[in-house]
Scaffold this motif. Structure first.
Motif, PDB file in Angstrom:
ATOM      1  N   GLU A 186       0.841  -1.202   0.000  1.00  0.00           N
ATOM      2  CA  GLU A 186       0.000   0.000   0.000  1.00  0.00           C
ATOM      3  C   GLU A 186       0.873   1.248   0.000  1.00  0.00           C
ATOM      4  N   PHE A 187       1.906   1.169   0.816  1.00  0.00           N
ATOM      5  CA  PHE A 187       2.801   2.316   0.933  1.00  0.00           C
ATOM      6  C   PHE A 187       3.466   2.613  -0.417  1.00  0.00           C
ATOM      7  N   LEU A 188       3.907   1.545  -1.069  1.00  0.00           N
ATOM      8  CA  LEU A 188       4.549   1.708  -2.377  1.00  0.00           C
ATOM      9  C   LEU A 188       3.607   2.373  -3.365  1.00  0.00           C
ATOM     10  N   SER A 189       2.369   1.893  -3.358  1.00  0.00           N
ATOM     11  CA  SER A 189       1.401   2.404  -4.315  1.00  0.00           C
ATOM     12  C   SER A 189       1.123   3.881  -4.047  1.00  0.00           C
ATOM     13  N   MET A 190       1.007   4.221  -2.750  1.00  0.00           N
ATOM     14  CA  MET A 190       0.714   5.604  -2.384  1.00  0.00           C
ATOM     15  C   MET A 190       1.873   6.538  -2.799  1.00  0.00           C
ATOM     16  N   VAL A 191       3.070   6.076  -2.468  1.00  0.00           N
ATOM     17  CA  VAL A 191       4.242   6.898  -2.788  1.00  0.00           C
ATOM     18  C   VAL A 191       4.352   7.123  -4.296  1.00  0.00           C
ATOM     19  N   SER A 192       4.077   6.064  -5.062  1.00  0.00           N
ATOM     20  CA  SER A 192       4.207   6.202  -6.507  1.00  0.00           C
ATOM     21  C   SER A 192       3.208   7.215  -7.054  1.00  0.00           C
ATOM     22  N   HIS A 193       1.982   7.141  -6.525  1.00  0.00           N
ATOM     23  CA  HIS A 193       0.971   8.112  -6.971  1.00  0.00           C
ATOM     24  C   HIS A 193       1.427   9.529  -6.683  1.00  0.00           C
ATOM     25  N   GLU A 194       1.914   9.701  -5.444  1.00  0.00           N
ATOM     26  CA  GLU A 194       2.350  11.039  -5.029  1.00  0.00           C
ATOM     27  C   GLU A 194       3.498  11.542  -5.905  1.00  0.00           C
ATOM     28  N   ILE A 229       8.272   4.886 -11.982  1.00  0.00           N
ATOM     29  CA  ILE A 229       7.125   5.004 -11.079  1.00  0.00           C
ATOM     30  C   ILE A 229       5.989   4.098 -11.536  1.00  0.00           C
ATOM     31  N   ASN A 230       5.776   4.053 -12.859  1.00  0.00           N
ATOM     32  CA  ASN A 230       4.716   3.184 -13.378  1.00  0.00           C
ATOM     33  C   ASN A 230       5.000   1.728 -13.068  1.00  0.00           C
ATOM     34  N   SER A 231       6.280   1.369 -13.136  1.00  0.00           N
ATOM     35  CA  SER A 231       6.641  -0.022 -12.831  1.00  0.00           C
ATOM     36  C   SER A 231       6.288  -0.344 -11.391  1.00  0.00           C
ATOM     37  N   ILE A 232       6.588   0.599 -10.475  1.00  0.00           N
ATOM     38  CA  ILE A 232       6.287   0.345  -9.054  1.00  0.00           C
ATOM     39  C   ILE A 232       4.774   0.226  -8.859  1.00  0.00           C
ATOM     40  N   LEU A 233       4.050   1.093  -9.550  1.00  0.00           N
ATOM     41  CA  LEU A 233       2.581   1.049  -9.442  1.00  0.00           C
ATOM     42  C   LEU A 233       2.052  -0.284  -9.935  1.00  0.00           C
ATOM     43  N   THR A 239      25.562  -4.698 -13.150  1.00  0.00           N
ATOM     44  CA  THR A 239      24.159  -4.345 -12.858  1.00  0.00           C
ATOM     45  C   THR A 239      24.100  -3.015 -12.128  1.00  0.00           C
ATOM     46  N   ARG A 240      25.035  -2.848 -11.162  1.00  0.00           N
ATOM     47  CA  ARG A 240      25.024  -1.589 -10.398  1.00  0.00           C
ATOM     48  C   ARG A 240      25.278  -0.412 -11.320  1.00  0.00           C
ATOM     49  N   LYS A 241      26.132  -0.629 -12.302  1.00  0.00           N
ATOM     50  CA  LYS A 241      26.508   0.467 -13.203  1.00  0.00           C
ATOM     51  C   LYS A 241      25.326   0.884 -14.079  1.00  0.00           C
ATOM     52  N   VAL A 242      24.575  -0.135 -14.606  1.00  0.00           N
ATOM     53  CA  VAL A 242      23.504   0.217 -15.533  1.00  0.00           C
ATOM     54  C   VAL A 242      22.216   0.628 -14.833  1.00  0.00           C
ATOM     55  N   GLY A 243      22.099   0.323 -13.556  1.00  0.00           N
ATOM     56  CA  GLY A 243      20.933   0.769 -12.794  1.00  0.00           C
ATOM     57  C   GLY A 243      19.694  -0.077 -13.061  1.00  0.00           C
ATOM     58  N   GLY A 244      18.520   0.391 -12.622  1.00  0.00           N
ATOM     59  CA  GLY A 244      17.279  -0.370 -12.783  1.00  0.00           C
ATOM     60  C   GLY A 244      16.665  -0.663 -11.431  1.00  0.00           C
ATOM     61  N   LEU A 245      15.398  -1.174 -11.460  1.00  0.00           N
ATOM     62  CA  LEU A 245      14.720  -1.437 -10.180  1.00  0.00           C
ATOM     63  C   LEU A 245      14.539  -2.917  -9.918  1.00  0.00           C
ATOM     64  N   GLY A 246      14.771  -3.723 -10.927  1.00  0.00           N
ATOM     65  CA  GLY A 246      14.551  -5.157 -10.754  1.00  0.00           C
ATOM     66  C   GLY A 246      13.072  -5.507 -10.854  1.00  0.00           C
ATOM     67  N   LEU A 247      12.305  -4.699 -11.618  1.00  0.00           N
ATOM     68  CA  LEU A 247      10.860  -4.957 -11.729  1.00  0.00           C
ATOM     69  C   LEU A 247      10.432  -5.412 -13.124  1.00  0.00           C
ATOM     70  N   GLY A 248      11.254  -5.060 -14.123  1.00  0.00           N
ATOM     71  CA  GLY A 248      10.886  -5.315 -15.525  1.00  0.00           C
ATOM     72  C   GLY A 248      10.468  -6.749 -15.777  1.00  0.00           C
ATOM     73  N   LEU A 249      11.265  -7.717 -15.309  1.00  0.00           N
ATOM     74  CA  LEU A 249      10.968  -9.124 -15.605  1.00  0.00           C
ATOM     75  C   LEU A 249       9.747  -9.608 -14.835  1.00  0.00           C
ATOM     76  N   ALA A 250       9.571  -9.075 -13.591  1.00  0.00           N
ATOM     77  CA  ALA A 250       8.407  -9.484 -12.792  1.00  0.00           C
ATOM     78  C   ALA A 250       7.125  -9.038 -13.500  1.00  0.00           C
ATOM     79  N   ILE A 251       7.148  -7.823 -14.043  1.00  0.00           N
ATOM     80  CA  ILE A 251       5.967  -7.309 -14.756  1.00  0.00           C
ATOM     81  C   ILE A 251       5.727  -8.123 -16.026  1.00  0.00           C
ATOM     82  N   ALA A 252       6.845  -8.414 -16.747  1.00  0.00           N
ATOM     83  CA  ALA A 252       6.722  -9.185 -17.983  1.00  0.00           C
ATOM     84  C   ALA A 252       6.089 -10.543 -17.677  1.00  0.00           C
ATOM     85  N   GLN A 253       6.532 -11.167 -16.593  1.00  0.00           N
ATOM     86  CA  GLN A 253       5.999 -12.487 -16.230  1.00  0.00           C
ATOM     87  C   GLN A 253       4.496 -12.394 -15.946  1.00  0.00           C
TER      88      GLN A 253
END
Ligand code: ADP
Length: 624
Positions: free
Chosen positions: A395-403, A448-452, A575-589
């Motif tokens: 819930e917190f994640l969703s709220m923060v992303s909206h904000e 932000i959209n990925s987190i949402l 991975t640290r150099k290129v950055g990212g949130l680690g969400l792309g594959l979870a969303i794709a799945q």
């Protein structure tokens, strides 16, 4: 003339012989005296052979004497070279041995020529112009060979002189060098330059060798060059001892310091000498305390304290201090011996940390075991609690992303307006900067959209799919076009591989596009410059399989499932150099599974590229 030369040779034999014995008996254990003994003895016997050669009336005897003289010649050169190398404290033993091998190599050659061809007999009985005629190239071989070693010896003697640090050592080496230079000059003048003007060289080698021997003998007597005196021993101890040694006078001013102390403290010798003992400690009070105790007991042993180097960095040491007294018992100073224990302390600290960690793990496991035994933990309850916490986090994640999305809208809007020239024409620099703002704004929005998305997925809300028929070919071609700026930047080539009769699929175009953009984006991200990517589609019964294959950093075999977890990123510097949130594959799945398909990765391992594939149902063909 030959009479005088014969006399010189005789004198050479006597003087060199006496010097050899004299130097060796003075200090037989010293390495340099032994080398000098070999050198001086070889000179003596060479002179003797030369003397006998000059006075003999028999040809046969002359041959024997010249053979002797030739035998001693390489020995003279070799021991001279060895002597200068040892004098200059040369440590490259291999080079030295190679040098010796070279020096003695001509010995068998000379003996061979002697025995088989007899050329060198003749040579020694004649004057050099005749030598040149009879010996031909052999005369020059001998000349070049001897010159080469004399020059090498000269160079080493010069280097030894330059390297000498103490005044006394410098004078000693200067004397040796002068002897060599003089000897070389004499030989060059009488044997090599003189014939150029008068045609009659004077063979004066025994005299030149005698000069070297005399200069060296003088160096021995004058400077006690080869005698190991208590003073030189003390200096050697100071230089080589592993501890830091500092001597202070009664006013606690430094009067003596060794090299390692200068290295650890970082002060030069001059800087050190002007220092007070107080300047060496982190804490002046502690310094006073230590010295008071030393006054009381006369010494202090194994005291752990901290010294301060030139850059004000503390160095932990173990200190031993004792008072130096004169013959009448009065204090004349103090010897401070420090041992740097920073290395030891670090190891102890690390061991202590490990010990504590082990203890705490042990305590945790013991406690957990005891609690489980006593039935104090109800797994079910624990699970429920965790679920509540997880829910709160989502819930917190969703709220923060909206904000976060709210202020982004005007940022993006205004930058777009500026770029379109809505507030006047922009300079190229302004355009460039605002371009960056807009691009980074897009990137932020995407994150932000990925987190949402992910918080929606975790809240168990199913995806709403707006299904429609999709042409895979058109989709692939469009994606390659969209990705072009990124692929061009990294000089990556994307290839499309599709069978001609690829059927249409059914699905949510926007979402499937998202899956492919994620996979392609990753492939570009994790493939080094100049790599290649293949986008392929294959029919598999009622399904179509789409794959994105790259030749990038690849995925470790144990991680092929984990990378589809939310927020999971392989921990690597890349991975640290290129950055990212680690969400792309979870969303794709999530999207693929919502379509009734499957997603997975295949990789031969780290550094060997990766192939991400997913399946989707083919559109049912409408019956006519
Ligand atoms: P991210 O936002 O970090 O890209 P993803 O969920 O898309 O997150 O990917 C998760 C992790 O999987 C990445 O951090 C990376 O370690 C690994 N990964 C994804 N795609 C590739 C690839 N093509 N090659 C190598 N590793 C990859």
């Amino acid at each position: 003339m030959s009479y005088i030369l014969a006399l010189i040779s005789m004198a050479g034999f006597i003087i060199a012989g006496v010097c050899a014995v004299f130097v060796l008996t003075r200090n037989p254990k010293e390495r340099l005296s032994r080398i000098f003994f070999v050198f001086s003895s070889a000179v003596a016997f060479y002179c003797l052979s030369d003397f006998l050669l000059k006075i003999t009336a028999f040809v046969l005897m002359a041959r024997v004497y010249s053979a002797f003289a030739l035998f001693f010649w390489p020995l003279i050169l070799g021991s001279l070279l060895h002597f200068t190398l040892v004098l200059g404290k040369n440590k490259k033993i291999l080079g030295r041995w190679l040098g010796y091998a070279l020096i003695y190599f001509p010995v068998p050659l000379i003996f061979y020529l002697h025995a088989v061809q007899g050329v060198f007999f003749a040579g020694f009985e004649m004057s050099p112009p005749a030598n040149i005629e009879i010996l031909g190239k052999y005369y020059w071989v001998l000349l070049v060979y001897s010159n080469m070693f004399f020059i090498a010896t000269l160079l080493f003697a010069w280097r030894a002189w330059r390297r000498a640090q103490e005044k006394k050592e410098k004078s000693q080496n200067a004397l040796v060098l002068t002897g060599f230079v003089l000897a070389y000059a004499i030989v060059t003048f009488f044997e090599q330059l003189l014939p150029a003007f008068h045609g009659h060289p004077i063979i004066i080698v025994p005299f030149a060798l005698l000069v070297i021997v005399l200069f060296f003998a003088y160096a021995v007597v004058r400077y006690e060059m080869l005698v190991v005196s208590p003073a030189t021993v003390a200096q050697d101890i100071l230089r080589t001892m592993p501890e830091l040694l500092i001597v202070v006078d009664t006013k606690r001013r430094v009067i003596l310091v060794n090299q390692i102390a200068m290295d650890v403290f970082g002060y030069s010798h001059e800087e050190f000498i002007s220092l007070s003992c107080h300047d060496l400690y982190v804490n002046k009070g502690e310094c006073e305390k230590i010295h008071k105790e030393t006054t009381k007991k006369g010494y202090i042993k194994n005291c752990q304290t901290t010294i301060l180097d030139k850059n004000r960095r503390p160095v932990p040491v173990n200190a031993n201090i004792s008072i130096v007294k004169d013959r009448f018992g009065g204090e004349i100073g103090r010897i401070l011996v420090f041992r740097d224990i920073s290395g030891e302390q670090k190891t102890i600290a690390e061991l202590e940390k490990t010990r504590k960690r082990m203890l705490s793990i042990l305590e945790d496991t013991t406690e957990a075991r005891d609690m489980a035994k006593e039935g104090k933990v109800e797994i079910e309850k624990l699970y429920e609690d965790l679920k509540v916490v997880d829910q709160m986090k989502t819930e917190f994640l969703s709220m923060v992303s909206h904000e976060l999305r709210t202020p982004l809208t005007p940022i993006k809007g205004y930058s777009a307006m500026l770029l379109a020239g809505g507030l006047g024409k922009l300079s190229s620099r302004q355009e460039q900067v605002i371009g960056v703002i807009e691009r980074e704004g897009d990137h932020l929005l995407e994150l932000i959209n990925s987190i949402l998305d992910i918080s929606r997925i975790t809240r168990g809300r199913t995806l709403d799919l707006i299904k429609e028929p999709i042409s895979v070919k058109a989709l692939f071609e469009d994606l390659v076009l969209v990705m072009r700026p990124q692929t061009e930047e990294k000089n990556i080539n994307i290839e499309i591989d599709l069978p001609k009769d690829i059927p249409t699929i059914v699905g949510d175009l926007y979402k499937i596009r998202r899956v492919l953009t994620n996979l392609l984006g990753n492939a570009i991200k994790f493939t080094p410059e100049g790599g290649s990517i293949k986008l392929s589609g294959e029919i598999e019964g009622k399904q179509i399989r789409m794959c994105v294959k790259d030749n990038g950093i690849g995925v470790d075999k144990d991680k092929t499932e984990k990378i589809f977890d939310k927020f999971y990123q392989v921990d690597s510097s890349y991975t640290r150099k290129v950055g990212g949130l680690g969400l792309g594959l979870a969303i794709a799945q999530d999207i693929v599974e919502a379509h009734g398909g499957k997603i997975w990765v295949e990789s031969e391992g780290v550094g060997r590229g990766a192939r991400f594939c997913f399946t989707l149902p083919v559109a049912e063909e409408k019956k006519a």
